[in-house]
Design a protein around this motif. Structure first.
Motif, PDB file in Angstrom:
ATOM      1  N   ARG A  26     -14.278  -0.021   7.683  1.00  0.00           N
ATOM      2  CA  ARG A  26     -13.705  -0.261   9.009  1.00  0.00           C
ATOM      3  C   ARG A  26     -12.184  -0.427   9.001  1.00  0.00           C
ATOM      4  O   ARG A  26     -11.569  -0.388  10.058  1.00  0.00           O
ATOM      5  CB  ARG A  26     -14.345  -1.502   9.621  1.00  0.00           C
ATOM      6  N   THR A  27     -11.579  -0.609   7.841  1.00  0.00           N
ATOM      7  CA  THR A  27     -10.139  -0.794   7.770  1.00  0.00           C
ATOM      8  C   THR A  27      -9.430   0.544   7.975  1.00  0.00           C
ATOM      9  O   THR A  27      -9.780   1.529   7.328  1.00  0.00           O
ATOM     10  CB  THR A  27      -9.741  -1.378   6.396  1.00  0.00           C
ATOM     11  N   PRO A  28      -8.419   0.587   8.852  1.00  0.00           N
ATOM     12  CA  PRO A  28      -7.674   1.844   9.029  1.00  0.00           C
ATOM     13  C   PRO A  28      -6.968   2.254   7.738  1.00  0.00           C
ATOM     14  O   PRO A  28      -6.549   1.415   6.946  1.00  0.00           O
ATOM     15  CB  PRO A  28      -6.652   1.512  10.120  1.00  0.00           C
ATOM     16  N   ALA A  29      -6.831   3.553   7.535  1.00  0.00           N
ATOM     17  CA  ALA A  29      -6.276   4.075   6.281  1.00  0.00           C
ATOM     18  C   ALA A  29      -4.847   3.610   6.040  1.00  0.00           C
ATOM     19  O   ALA A  29      -4.438   3.444   4.892  1.00  0.00           O
ATOM     20  CB  ALA A  29      -6.335   5.600   6.288  1.00  0.00           C
ATOM     21  N   GLU A  30      -4.081   3.361   7.108  1.00  0.00           N
ATOM     22  CA  GLU A  30      -2.702   2.941   6.902  1.00  0.00           C
ATOM     23  C   GLU A  30      -2.573   1.495   6.429  1.00  0.00           C
ATOM     24  O   GLU A  30      -1.515   1.082   5.968  1.00  0.00           O
ATOM     25  CB  GLU A  30      -1.873   3.148   8.178  1.00  0.00           C
ATOM     26  N   ARG A  31      -3.649   0.718   6.502  1.00  0.00           N
ATOM     27  CA  ARG A  31      -3.610  -0.663   6.001  1.00  0.00           C
ATOM     28  C   ARG A  31      -4.132  -0.801   4.578  1.00  0.00           C
ATOM     29  O   ARG A  31      -4.047  -1.870   3.988  1.00  0.00           O
ATOM     30  CB  ARG A  31      -4.438  -1.572   6.907  1.00  0.00           C
ATOM     31  N   VAL A  32      -4.696   0.263   4.011  1.00  0.00           N
ATOM     32  CA  VAL A  32      -5.265   0.208   2.665  1.00  0.00           C
ATOM     33  C   VAL A  32      -4.135   0.299   1.645  1.00  0.00           C
ATOM     34  O   VAL A  32      -3.252   1.135   1.754  1.00  0.00           O
ATOM     35  CB  VAL A  32      -6.287   1.342   2.461  1.00  0.00           C
ATOM     36  N   ARG A  33      -4.169  -0.569   0.642  1.00  0.00           N
ATOM     37  CA  ARG A  33      -3.121  -0.602  -0.370  1.00  0.00           C
ATOM     38  C   ARG A  33      -3.548   0.103  -1.655  1.00  0.00           C
ATOM     39  O   ARG A  33      -4.722   0.150  -1.978  1.00  0.00           O
ATOM     40  CB  ARG A  33      -2.804  -2.049  -0.754  1.00  0.00           C
ATOM     41  N   TYR A  34      -2.546   0.589  -2.380  1.00  0.00           N
ATOM     42  CA  TYR A  34      -2.619   1.081  -3.755  1.00  0.00           C
ATOM     43  C   TYR A  34      -3.328   2.420  -3.939  1.00  0.00           C
ATOM     44  O   TYR A  34      -2.781   3.321  -4.529  1.00  0.00           O
ATOM     45  CB  TYR A  34      -3.205   0.041  -4.707  1.00  0.00           C
ATOM     46  N   VAL A  35      -4.558   2.569  -3.499  1.00  0.00           N
ATOM     47  CA  VAL A  35      -5.296   3.827  -3.674  1.00  0.00           C
ATOM     48  C   VAL A  35      -5.983   4.176  -2.355  1.00  0.00           C
ATOM     49  O   VAL A  35      -6.156   3.315  -1.498  1.00  0.00           O
ATOM     50  CB  VAL A  35      -6.348   3.730  -4.811  1.00  0.00           C
ATOM     51  N   PRO A  36      -6.403   5.430  -2.173  1.00  0.00           N
ATOM     52  CA  PRO A  36      -7.102   5.814  -0.933  1.00  0.00           C
ATOM     53  C   PRO A  36      -8.437   5.087  -0.762  1.00  0.00           C
ATOM     54  O   PRO A  36      -9.017   4.557  -1.721  1.00  0.00           O
ATOM     55  CB  PRO A  36      -7.326   7.311  -1.104  1.00  0.00           C
ATOM     56  N   LYS A  37      -8.910   5.093   0.467  1.00  0.00           N
ATOM     57  CA  LYS A  37     -10.158   4.393   0.790  1.00  0.00           C
ATOM     58  C   LYS A  37     -11.342   4.904  -0.024  1.00  0.00           C
ATOM     59  O   LYS A  37     -12.197   4.122  -0.429  1.00  0.00           O
ATOM     60  CB  LYS A  37     -10.476   4.545   2.277  1.00  0.00           C
ATOM     61  N   LEU A  38     -11.391   6.205  -0.277  1.00  0.00           N
ATOM     62  CA  LEU A  38     -12.514   6.752  -1.032  1.00  0.00           C
ATOM     63  C   LEU A  38     -12.578   6.156  -2.433  1.00  0.00           C
ATOM     64  O   LEU A  38     -13.663   5.816  -2.919  1.00  0.00           O
ATOM     65  CB  LEU A  38     -12.412   8.275  -1.098  1.00  0.00           C
ATOM     66  N   LEU A  39     -11.445   5.995  -3.071  1.00  0.00           N
ATOM     67  CA  LEU A  39     -11.435   5.377  -4.405  1.00  0.00           C
ATOM     68  C   LEU A  39     -11.832   3.905  -4.339  1.00  0.00           C
ATOM     69  O   LEU A  39     -12.505   3.395  -5.231  1.00  0.00           O
ATOM     70  CB  LEU A  39     -10.073   5.540  -5.063  1.00  0.00           C
TER      71      LEU A  39
END
Length: 81
Positions: A26-39
């Motif tokens: 549910r977290t937007p991709a622009e708030r994810v740190r360090y690596v992409p959401k899939l990883l």
């Protein structure tokens, strides 16, 4: 009777894993740190407890505090003239 603490620990771990996966999705991709959401999701699925803890502490950027307090000298219910 000794199974109760083990069951409680397993339930706590399952809740941690499930909440971390749902939060990551549910977290937007622009708030994810360090690596992409899939990883992050792969890490959560392959190392569930450790991945859940790492996601909670390092996975997403904090929401910036944009709330401003009351403006000094301005009445809260003042009418425009």
């Amino acid at each position: 009777m000794t199974d109760l603490p083990l069951a409680a620990l397993m339930l706590l771990a399952a809740l941690l894993i499930l909440s971390a996966i749902v939060d990551c999705i549910r977290t937007p991709a622009e708030r994810v740190r360090y690596v992409p959401k899939l990883l992050w999701l792969l890490f959560l699925l392959h190392a569930p407890v450790l991945g859940g803890l790492v996601w909670l502490y390092l996975g997403k950027k904090p929401i910036p505090n944009t709330a401003k307090g009351p403006t000094p000298g301005v009445e809260p219910f003042a009418q425009a003239r």
